[in-house]
Design an enzyme around this catalytic site. Sequence first.
Site, PDB file in Angstrom:
ATOM      1  N   SER A 172       0.938  -1.148   0.071  1.00 30.85           N
ATOM      2  CA  SER A 172      -0.187  -0.014  -0.139  1.00 30.85           C
ATOM      3  C   SER A 172       1.080   1.157  -0.346  1.00 30.85           C
ATOM      4  CB  SER A 172      -0.887  -0.121   1.124  1.00 30.85           C
ATOM      5  OG  SER A 172      -1.632   0.998   1.718  1.00 30.85           O
ATOM      6  N   LYS A 184      -1.427  -1.241  -4.058  1.00 33.74           N
ATOM      7  CA  LYS A 184      -2.361  -0.719  -4.812  1.00 33.74           C
ATOM      8  C   LYS A 184      -1.669   1.701  -3.985  1.00 33.74           C
ATOM      9  CE  LYS A 184      -4.786  -0.272   0.359  1.00 33.74           C
ATOM     10  NZ  LYS A 184      -5.622  -0.132   1.612  1.00 33.74           N
ATOM     11  N   LYS A 231      -3.184   4.897  -2.879  1.00 39.00           N
ATOM     12  CA  LYS A 231      -3.695   6.292  -2.314  1.00 39.00           C
ATOM     13  C   LYS A 231      -4.024   7.027  -3.658  1.00 39.00           C
ATOM     14  CE  LYS A 231      -4.056   4.503   1.977  1.00 39.00           C
ATOM     15  NZ  LYS A 231      -5.504   3.657   2.523  1.00 39.00           N
ATOM     16  N   ASP A 258      -7.117   2.813  -3.938  1.00 37.33           N
ATOM     17  CA  ASP A 258      -7.568   3.359  -2.234  1.00 37.33           C
ATOM     18  C   ASP A 258      -7.706   5.034  -1.627  1.00 37.33           C
ATOM     19  OD1 ASP A 258      -8.445   3.344   0.243  1.00 37.33           O
ATOM     20  OD2 ASP A 258      -7.175   2.341   1.321  1.00 37.33           O
ATOM     21  N   GLU A 314     -11.111   0.406  -3.864  1.00 36.58           N
ATOM     22  CA  GLU A 314     -11.211   0.548  -2.657  1.00 36.58           C
ATOM     23  C   GLU A 314     -11.769   1.960  -1.882  1.00 36.58           C
ATOM     24  OE1 GLU A 314      -8.084  -0.387  -0.547  1.00 36.58           O
ATOM     25  OE2 GLU A 314      -9.095  -0.496   1.592  1.00 36.58           O
ATOM     26  N   ASP A 332     -13.906  -0.630   2.326  1.00 37.87           N
ATOM     27  CA  ASP A 332     -13.229  -1.033   3.821  1.00 37.87           C
ATOM     28  C   ASP A 332     -13.772   0.009   5.160  1.00 37.87           C
ATOM     29  OD1 ASP A 332     -11.088  -0.737   5.031  1.00 37.87           O
ATOM     30  OD2 ASP A 332      -9.680   0.207   4.406  1.00 37.87           O
ATOM     31  N   LYS A 353     -10.061  -6.270   8.032  1.00 41.10           N
ATOM     32  CA  LYS A 353      -9.304  -6.076   8.376  1.00 41.10           C
ATOM     33  C   LYS A 353     -10.137  -6.884   9.891  1.00 41.10           C
ATOM     34  CE  LYS A 353      -7.243  -1.730   6.388  1.00 41.10           C
ATOM     35  NZ  LYS A 353      -7.864  -0.326   6.673  1.00 41.10           N
ATOM     36  N   GLY A 376      -4.094  -4.256   6.406  1.00 41.38           N
ATOM     37  CA  GLY A 376      -3.669  -4.042   7.372  1.00 41.38           C
ATOM     38  C   GLY A 376      -3.608  -2.354   8.056  1.00 41.38           C
TER      39      GLY A 376
HETATM   40  O1  OSB Z   1      -7.106   2.531   4.483  1.00 45.64           O
HETATM   41  O2  OSB Z   1      -6.147   0.493   4.347  1.00 45.64           O
HETATM   42  C1  OSB Z   1      -6.479   1.510   4.481  1.00 45.64           C
HETATM   43  C2  OSB Z   1      -3.421   2.585   6.349  1.00 45.64           C
HETATM   44  C3  OSB Z   1      -4.171   3.134   7.430  1.00 45.64           C
HETATM   45  C4  OSB Z   1      -5.343   3.424   7.661  1.00 45.64           C
HETATM   46  C5  OSB Z   1      -5.648   3.004   6.166  1.00 45.64           C
HETATM   47  C6  OSB Z   1      -5.466   2.262   5.715  1.00 45.64           C
HETATM   48  C7  OSB Z   1      -4.276   2.055   6.263  1.00 45.64           C
HETATM   49  C8  OSB Z   1      -3.050   1.296   4.948  1.00 45.64           C
HETATM   50  C9  OSB Z   1      -1.966   0.294   5.453  1.00 45.64           C
HETATM   51  O3  OSB Z   1      -3.566   1.233   3.622  1.00 45.64           O
HETATM   52  C10 OSB Z   1      -1.855  -0.971   4.743  1.00 45.64           C
HETATM   53  C11 OSB Z   1      -1.007  -1.529   5.152  1.00 45.64           C
HETATM   54  O4  OSB Z   1      -0.752  -1.569   6.763  1.00 45.64           O
HETATM   55  O5  OSB Z   1       0.430  -1.693   5.016  1.00 45.64           O
HETATM   56 MG    MG Z   2      -8.550   1.355   3.045  1.00 47.26          MG
END
Ligand code: OSB
Ligand code: MG
Length: 383
Positions: free
Chosen positions: A144, A170, A172, A198, A223, A248, A272, A300
């Site tokens: 991510s 992934k 952001k 995401d 996402e 999510d 999660k 995560g």
């Molecule tokens: O939206 O998945 C998410 C981290 C903090 C808050 C929200 C998200 C995330 C991540 C981190 O995408 C993923 C990881 O732990 O590698």
């Molecule tokens: Mg997410």
Amino acid sequence: MSGDPTSFALARIVLREISLALVEPFRISSGVTSQRRILLVEVIDGGGLSGWGECVAGEEPTYSPETIDTAWLAIRRWIAPRILGMAWDHPRQVWPLLQPGFRGHRMAKAAVEMACWDLAARRAGRPLAELLGGERKEVATGISIGIQSSVGELVERAQAAVDAGYRKVKMKIEPGNDFEFLRAVRAALGSEAALMADANSAYTLDDSDHLAAFDQFDLLMIEQPLGRQDLLRHAQLQRRLATPLCLDESITSVQRAADMIELDAGRVVNIKPGRVGGFTPSLEIHRLCRAASVPVWCGGMLESGVGRGHNVSLASLPGFTLPGDLSPSSRYWRRDIVEQEWTMDAEGLVAVRWDRAGCGGDIDPRRLAETTVRTETLRCNTG
Ligand code: OSB
Ligand code: MG
């Protein structure tokens, strides 16, 4: 004590806040994190055996209304009194103790519930993955990548991730940092790469045309583009897109997952366990998604090696058919807090720890001591 099948009770719960600096700041549409404040939960039985949990609540109420500080309060004030001294013989009996007349605080509840699963696995001398019904020897891993300040930096990171073996990238996104970034990454990685975006709720239904244009990038999924509470508009958006939506933030319970499926508000679920209140609801969401042929993957929350152990164990279940956000320790920390850091091989696989009891993230006491900034011990007040 170990392997004792009879019921038992927790004697103590120890809360610890550790402070861990991320290797690099992680920026998403709702905020940036560079220093993690992580709440670790140690549950201890009458014989002195420990199980560990990690609370995924953030430093600020951006991703969820919960934070590390509200979770600490909720555990001290409402969760510990319900659990301490209560006899149980299987960890699936813990979740129901935390529901009647007790709304929300799912991340706080999950941290304790998951620690109880870890404890039960350790008492039985079995891997947590086995107790959960896992099967896989290793789990496929995706990265991510946070929002970058330039297209070039993002492309460089995405390319490096693919070269390192990651099975999924992934990225952001947020309004203004999306279309050009997606176009450049897709062009750099080629049409075969598993790529997704995401948005962490950064868009509205007014952006439907804009989001529909992302179909050309052949993303694995998008996402959580819309509001956290908003299944209705996700369903409306899904009708406009060829790309599957993955939810999510919106999936906070088993019922929300069932509603998503019923409404076609999303076609993939990011599970999660911390967000849904623990392993018991996670297993139920996994079961119902499998029955509906909805793929799931394990998300995560920038966990330490303890939470990672829980996530890797869960991702070993058969319905987790897509790579999870389960990066190795070195992606997040200069030095993790577990004795054996989590590593990923060149095929993008992380090994499930079938060779040891519990979640596979055994605390390194020295690292724990040097990162702990706050401790509180909770005991049964009737005892
Ligand atoms: O939206 O998945 C998410 C981290 C903090 C808050 C929200 C998200 C995330 C991540 C981190 O995408 C993923 C990881 O732990 O590698
Ligand atoms: Mg997410």
